[in-house]
Write an enzyme that holds these catalytic residues in place. Structure first.
Site, PDB file in Angstrom:
ATOM      1  N   ASP A  97      -3.383  -0.198   7.369  1.00  0.00           N
ATOM      2  CA  ASP A  97      -4.221   0.904   7.025  1.00  0.00           C
ATOM      3  C   ASP A  97      -4.963   1.490   8.422  1.00  0.00           C
ATOM      4  O   ASP A  97      -6.477   1.704   8.374  1.00  0.00           O
ATOM      5  CB  ASP A  97      -5.487   0.419   6.123  1.00  0.00           C
ATOM      6  CG  ASP A  97      -5.148   0.098   4.791  1.00  0.00           C
ATOM      7  OD1 ASP A  97      -4.555   0.890   4.204  1.00  0.00           O
ATOM      8  OD2 ASP A  97      -5.725  -0.917   4.129  1.00  0.00           O
ATOM      9  N   ASP A 139      -7.062   7.191   3.532  1.00  0.00           N
ATOM     10  CA  ASP A 139      -7.292   5.929   3.105  1.00  0.00           C
ATOM     11  C   ASP A 139      -6.860   4.866   3.987  1.00  0.00           C
ATOM     12  O   ASP A 139      -5.900   4.177   4.113  1.00  0.00           O
ATOM     13  CB  ASP A 139      -6.296   5.620   1.674  1.00  0.00           C
ATOM     14  CG  ASP A 139      -7.063   4.198   1.158  1.00  0.00           C
ATOM     15  OD1 ASP A 139      -7.740   3.360   1.614  1.00  0.00           O
ATOM     16  OD2 ASP A 139      -6.206   3.855   0.180  1.00  0.00           O
ATOM     17  N   GLU A 176      -0.931   5.179  -8.279  1.00  0.00           N
ATOM     18  CA  GLU A 176      -0.570   4.700  -6.708  1.00  0.00           C
ATOM     19  C   GLU A 176       0.118   3.555  -6.748  1.00  0.00           C
ATOM     20  O   GLU A 176      -0.290   2.435  -7.072  1.00  0.00           O
ATOM     21  CB  GLU A 176      -1.994   4.677  -5.960  1.00  0.00           C
ATOM     22  CG  GLU A 176      -1.862   4.071  -4.572  1.00  0.00           C
ATOM     23  CD  GLU A 176      -3.101   4.135  -3.648  1.00  0.00           C
ATOM     24  OE1 GLU A 176      -4.282   4.442  -4.413  1.00  0.00           O
ATOM     25  OE2 GLU A 176      -3.122   3.776  -2.627  1.00  0.00           O
ATOM     26  N   LYS A 219       2.351   0.533  -4.824  1.00  0.00           N
ATOM     27  CA  LYS A 219       2.404  -0.365  -3.356  1.00  0.00           C
ATOM     28  C   LYS A 219       3.255  -1.475  -3.646  1.00  0.00           C
ATOM     29  O   LYS A 219       3.104  -2.097  -4.843  1.00  0.00           O
ATOM     30  CB  LYS A 219       0.780  -0.832  -3.348  1.00  0.00           C
ATOM     31  CG  LYS A 219       0.548  -1.671  -2.258  1.00  0.00           C
ATOM     32  CD  LYS A 219      -0.744  -1.784  -1.725  1.00  0.00           C
ATOM     33  CE  LYS A 219      -0.988  -2.646  -0.394  1.00  0.00           C
ATOM     34  NZ  LYS A 219      -2.304  -2.717  -0.153  1.00  0.00           N
ATOM     35  N   ASP A 271      -0.646  -5.070   5.559  1.00  0.00           N
ATOM     36  CA  ASP A 271      -1.258  -3.843   4.966  1.00  0.00           C
ATOM     37  C   ASP A 271      -2.226  -3.236   6.036  1.00  0.00           C
ATOM     38  O   ASP A 271      -3.306  -3.793   6.042  1.00  0.00           O
ATOM     39  CB  ASP A 271      -1.974  -3.959   3.802  1.00  0.00           C
ATOM     40  CG  ASP A 271      -2.666  -2.939   3.083  1.00  0.00           C
ATOM     41  OD1 ASP A 271      -2.164  -1.916   3.357  1.00  0.00           O
ATOM     42  OD2 ASP A 271      -3.491  -3.000   2.740  1.00  0.00           O
ATOM     43  N   ASP A 290      -2.795   9.659  -0.418  1.00  0.00           N
ATOM     44  CA  ASP A 290      -3.641   8.894   0.730  1.00  0.00           C
ATOM     45  C   ASP A 290      -2.955   8.619   2.085  1.00  0.00           C
ATOM     46  O   ASP A 290      -1.807   8.227   2.335  1.00  0.00           O
ATOM     47  CB  ASP A 290      -3.645   7.457   0.054  1.00  0.00           C
ATOM     48  CG  ASP A 290      -4.725   7.122  -1.078  1.00  0.00           C
ATOM     49  OD1 ASP A 290      -5.444   8.268  -1.118  1.00  0.00           O
ATOM     50  OD2 ASP A 290      -4.754   6.101  -1.510  1.00  0.00           O
ATOM     51  N   GLU A 312       0.697   6.937  -0.826  1.00  0.00           N
ATOM     52  CA  GLU A 312       0.190   6.432   0.352  1.00  0.00           C
ATOM     53  C   GLU A 312       1.253   6.053   1.715  1.00  0.00           C
ATOM     54  O   GLU A 312       2.143   5.299   1.245  1.00  0.00           O
ATOM     55  CB  GLU A 312      -0.800   5.198   0.186  1.00  0.00           C
ATOM     56  CG  GLU A 312      -1.386   4.837   1.464  1.00  0.00           C
ATOM     57  CD  GLU A 312      -2.380   3.883   1.073  1.00  0.00           C
ATOM     58  OE1 GLU A 312      -3.318   3.725   0.447  1.00  0.00           O
ATOM     59  OE2 GLU A 312      -2.416   2.634   2.130  1.00  0.00           O
ATOM     60  N   HIS A 350       2.060   2.404   2.244  1.00  0.00           N
ATOM     61  CA  HIS A 350       2.651   1.563   0.843  1.00  0.00           C
ATOM     62  C   HIS A 350       4.175   1.675   1.070  1.00  0.00           C
ATOM     63  O   HIS A 350       4.749   0.636   0.809  1.00  0.00           O
ATOM     64  CB  HIS A 350       2.057   1.967  -0.160  1.00  0.00           C
ATOM     65  CG  HIS A 350       0.578   1.604  -0.401  1.00  0.00           C
ATOM     66  ND1 HIS A 350      -0.178   2.028  -1.558  1.00  0.00           N
ATOM     67  CD2 HIS A 350      -0.220   1.041   0.517  1.00  0.00           C
ATOM     68  CE1 HIS A 350      -1.409   1.486  -1.386  1.00  0.00           C
ATOM     69  NE2 HIS A 350      -1.464   1.116  -0.228  1.00  0.00           N
ATOM     70  N   ASP A 354     -17.813   0.607  -5.378  1.00  0.00           N
ATOM     71  CA  ASP A 354     -18.286   0.969  -3.952  1.00  0.00           C
ATOM     72  C   ASP A 354     -19.596   1.655  -4.001  1.00  0.00           C
ATOM     73  O   ASP A 354     -20.395   1.440  -3.164  1.00  0.00           O
ATOM     74  CB  ASP A 354     -17.358   2.075  -3.258  1.00  0.00           C
ATOM     75  CG  ASP A 354     -15.965   1.730  -3.247  1.00  0.00           C
ATOM     76  OD1 ASP A 354     -15.637   0.633  -3.214  1.00  0.00           O
ATOM     77  OD2 ASP A 354     -15.108   2.718  -3.255  1.00  0.00           O
ATOM     78  N   MET A 366     -12.410  12.974  -6.189  1.00  0.00           N
ATOM     79  CA  MET A 366     -11.432  11.849  -6.882  1.00  0.00           C
ATOM     80  C   MET A 366     -12.668  10.642  -6.951  1.00  0.00           C
ATOM     81  O   MET A 366     -13.371  10.349  -6.463  1.00  0.00           O
ATOM     82  CB  MET A 366     -10.297  11.543  -5.803  1.00  0.00           C
ATOM     83  CG  MET A 366      -9.441  10.442  -6.431  1.00  0.00           C
ATOM     84  SD  MET A 366      -9.950   8.564  -5.804  1.00  0.00           S
ATOM     85  CE  MET A 366      -9.255   8.403  -4.476  1.00  0.00           C
ATOM     86  N   HIS A 423     -14.546   3.992  -5.419  1.00  0.00           N
ATOM     87  CA  HIS A 423     -14.328   3.016  -6.729  1.00  0.00           C
ATOM     88  C   HIS A 423     -15.856   2.894  -7.410  1.00  0.00           C
ATOM     89  O   HIS A 423     -16.664   2.846  -6.509  1.00  0.00           O
ATOM     90  CB  HIS A 423     -13.923   1.763  -6.284  1.00  0.00           C
ATOM     91  CG  HIS A 423     -12.712   1.622  -5.357  1.00  0.00           C
ATOM     92  ND1 HIS A 423     -12.755   1.762  -4.060  1.00  0.00           N
ATOM     93  CD2 HIS A 423     -11.314   1.214  -5.943  1.00  0.00           C
ATOM     94  CE1 HIS A 423     -11.472   1.417  -3.674  1.00  0.00           C
ATOM     95  NE2 HIS A 423     -10.626   1.455  -4.913  1.00  0.00           N
TER      96      HIS A 423
HETATM   97  C1  GCO Z   1      -4.997  -0.319  -0.843  1.00  0.00           C
HETATM   98  C2  GCO Z   1      -4.993   0.718  -1.603  1.00  0.00           C
HETATM   99  C3  GCO Z   1      -6.591   1.055  -1.988  1.00  0.00           C
HETATM  100  C4  GCO Z   1      -6.523   2.227  -3.218  1.00  0.00           C
HETATM  101  C5  GCO Z   1      -7.822   2.276  -3.581  1.00  0.00           C
HETATM  102  C6  GCO Z   1      -7.970   3.457  -4.427  1.00  0.00           C
HETATM  103  O1  GCO Z   1      -4.109  -0.577   0.100  1.00  0.00           O
HETATM  104  O2  GCO Z   1      -6.131  -1.080  -0.883  1.00  0.00           O
HETATM  105  O3  GCO Z   1      -4.602   1.696  -0.840  1.00  0.00           O
HETATM  106  O4  GCO Z   1      -7.106   1.442  -0.912  1.00  0.00           O
HETATM  107  O5  GCO Z   1      -6.069   3.506  -2.431  1.00  0.00           O
HETATM  108  O6  GCO Z   1      -7.984   1.238  -4.288  1.00  0.00           O
HETATM  109  O7  GCO Z   1      -7.554   3.008  -5.970  1.00  0.00           O
HETATM  110 MN    MN Z   2      -4.591   3.961  -0.997  1.00  0.00          MN
HETATM  111 MN    MN Z   3      -3.407   1.024   1.002  1.00  0.00          MN
HETATM  112 MN    MN Z   4      -5.021  -1.267   2.165  1.00  0.00          MN
END
Ligand code: GCO
Ligand code: MN
Ligand code: MN
Ligand code: MN
Length: 386
Positions: free
Chosen positions: A256, A286, A180, A182, A254, A244, A216, A219, A56, A87, A53
Site C-alpha cells: 500500500d 488506497d 474489488e 485481491k 501488501d 484504487d 487496485e 492487488h 471508519d 464512495m 467503511h
Molecule cells: C486492502 C484493500 C482495502 C479495500 C477497502 C475498501 O488491501 O486492504 O485494498 O483497503 O480497498 O477495504 O473496501
Molecule cells: Mn483497495
Molecule cells: Mn489493497
Molecule cells: Mn492493503
C-alpha cells in the site's frame, strides 16, 4: 504548481490517511486521527473527497448519541473543507465473526449478518451522498480448500450480491457497486482473485448493470500481473466504476505504498490509459504513509499521491504530442487500410475475403518495429530530459 485539479476527483479513504502504522509485527507509530481531522488534512492538501467503511466513521459499538455526534462533526468537517463522499464501503473483515469470511461463511446466520451490515453501510453512505459502493471481500477465501468448497462459495457470493442489488432498488439509492479483487492477504487464497474474475462473474448476477469493478494497482501487482491490461479490460467492458491507486513492489506483501513510489513506468501507463479513455469516476488513493512517518510527513504523503498523478497526466499529454514519439507511433501502427476494414466486420463478405486473400509472411515480417527507440524516448520523457 501541481495543485490538485477537481476534474480528477482525487479521494482518500478515511482508513488511508488515518492509518496509524500498525502492522502484524508492531504497534501503532502515529496517533489516531478523528474523521474530522482527516478531512482537514486532505482538505488542506486539496483533495476532492473522502470515502469510508461504515466503522471508519462509526465505531461498531457506538451508541445512538455517539453516532449522532460523530455525524455532526464529520458533516461540519466535510463542509469546511468542501469535500464530497463519492464512495462508501463496508468492513466485513475486522470482527471475529468474519474470521472465515462474510458472504462466503459456512454459517447462513453469518452470511445474513454480513448482508445486513452491508445494508446499513449502504444507508450510511447514502446519508452522505455516496453513489458508488465498493465491495472488497476481505476474508472471502480459505487457507486450505479442505475447509470450504470454492464452487459453493461462488454461489454464496452471488446470493449476497443479488440481495444488495435488491436493497439498492428498494431504497432507491442508485448505487453502482464496484467489486474489488485481491489475490491473497489476509487469507492464503481469496476467491475472485483478479479483476478479470469479477468482470466475468458480474454477467451471472441478477442486475449486471449495477455492478462494475474497483481494481487496485497493488492487488494485481501482488499477483504478478500487468495492472494496465486489467484496466483496459474494465474500460472496454464499461465496468470501471472506481479505481484504487497506490503502488507495490511485485510479489511482496501488501505494501500500500504512495502512488507512483515503486513502479513509476507502470503508473505512467496507467495514468495514460485513464486519461486517453477519459475515465471520469473518482481516483481514489488506497494507500498509507510509511510506518516511520509522522503527522507532518503525512501531508507529503497526501499531496504526493495527487502531485504524482498530475505530473504523470502531464507526461502522458506530452507523450501524445511529442513529434518524434508520435512519428514512431504512426509508423508502427500503419498498415493496409482495406485489410483493417475487413477485420472490423464479421460479415460473410469479410470472412470470404480474408479466407481467400494471399499474404506474403516473409514480406510482412520485414516491417520495422523500432521498439528500443520508442521505449527509450518514453523513458527519457519520464526522466524529464524531453
Ligand atoms: C486492502 C484493500 C482495502 C479495500 C477497502 C475498501 O488491501 O486492504 O485494498 O483497503 O480497498 O477495504 O473496501
Ligand atoms: Mn483497495
Ligand atoms: Mn489493497
Ligand atoms: Mn492493503
Amino acid at each position: 504548481t501541481w495543485k490538485p485539479n477537481p476534474k480528477y476527483k482525487f479521494t482518500f479513504g478515511l482508513w488511508t490517511v488515518g492509518n496509524v502504522g500498525r502492522d502484524p509485527f508492531g504497534l501503532p507509530t502515529r496517533p489516531d486521527l478523528s474523521p474530522a481531522q482527516i478531512c482537514d488534512l486532505v482538505g488542506e492538501a486539496g483533495a476532492y473527497g473522502v470515502n469510508f467503511h461504515d466503522n471508519d466513521l462509526i465505531p461498531i459499538d457506538a451508541t445512538a448519541a455517539e453516532t449522532a455526534e460523530i455525524k455532526r462533526d464529520f458533516t461540519a468537517a466535510l463542509k469546511r473543507n468542501k469535500l464530497k463522499v463519492p464512495m462508501a464501503t463496508v468492513n466485513l473483515f475486522t470482527e471475529a465473526v468474519f474470521k472465515d469470511g462474510a458472504f462466503t461463511s459456512h454459517d447462513p446466520a453469518v452470511r445474513a449478518y454480513a448482508v445486513q451490515k452491508t445494508f446499513r453501510a449502504m444507508d450510511l453512505g447514502a446519508e452522505f451522498g455516496a453513489k458508488i459502493f465498493v465491495l472488497w471481500g476481505g476474508r472471502e477465501g480459505a487457507e486450505s480448500d479442505a475447509h470450504k468448497d470454492p464452487y459453493i462459495a461462488i454461489q454464496h457470493t452471488r446470493q449476497a450480491f443479488n440481495l444488495l442489488a435488491a436493497y439498492n432498488i428498494e431504497k432507491g439509492y442508485g448505487y453502482k457497486f464496484a467489486l474489488e479483487a485481491k489475490p491473497n492477504e489476509p487469507r492464503g487464497h481469496i476467491y475472485n482473485a483478479v479483476t478479470g474474475s469479477y468482470l466475468a462473474f458480474i454477467q451471472t448476477l441478477e442486475h449486471p448493470e449495477m455492478f462494475g469493478v474497483n481494481p487496485e494497482v497493488a492487488h494485481e501487482h501482488m499477483a504478478g500481473l500487468n495492472f494496465v491490461h486489467q484496466i483496459a479490460a474494465a474500460l472496454d467492458a464499461k465496468k470501471l466504476f472506481h479505481i484504487d491507486l497506490n503502488d507495490q513492489e511485485f510479489g511482496r506483501y501488501d505494501q500500500d505504498f504512495r502512488f507512483g513510489s515503486a513502479n513509476l513506468k507502470h503508473c505512467f501507463h496507467l495514468v495514460k490509459i485513464l486519461e486517453d479513455y477519459k475515465y471520469n469516476a473518482p481516483r481514489s488513493f488506497d494507500c498509507h504513509a510509511y510506518r516511520a512517518s509522522d503527522f507532518e510527513d503525512l501531508k507529503w504523503f497526501a499531496s504526493g499521491n495527487m502531485r504524482t498523478y498530475e505530473i504523470l497526466a502531464d507526461k502522458a499529454q506530452r507523450w501524445n504530442t511529442d513529434k518524434d514519439i508520435q512519428a514512431l507511433v504512426k509508423k508502427i501502427t500503419a498498415g493496409d487500410e482495406k485489410i483493417a476494414k475487413l477485420l472490423k466486420s464479421s460479415s460473410k463478405a469479410s470472412v470470404k475475403s480474408i479466407a481467400e486473400a494471399s499474404f506474403d509472411r516473409h514480406e510482412l515480417a520485414n516491417k520495422r518495429l523500432p521498439y528500443e527507440q520508442l521505449d527509450q524516448l518514453t523513458m527519457e520523457l519520464l526522466m524529464g530530459v524531453r
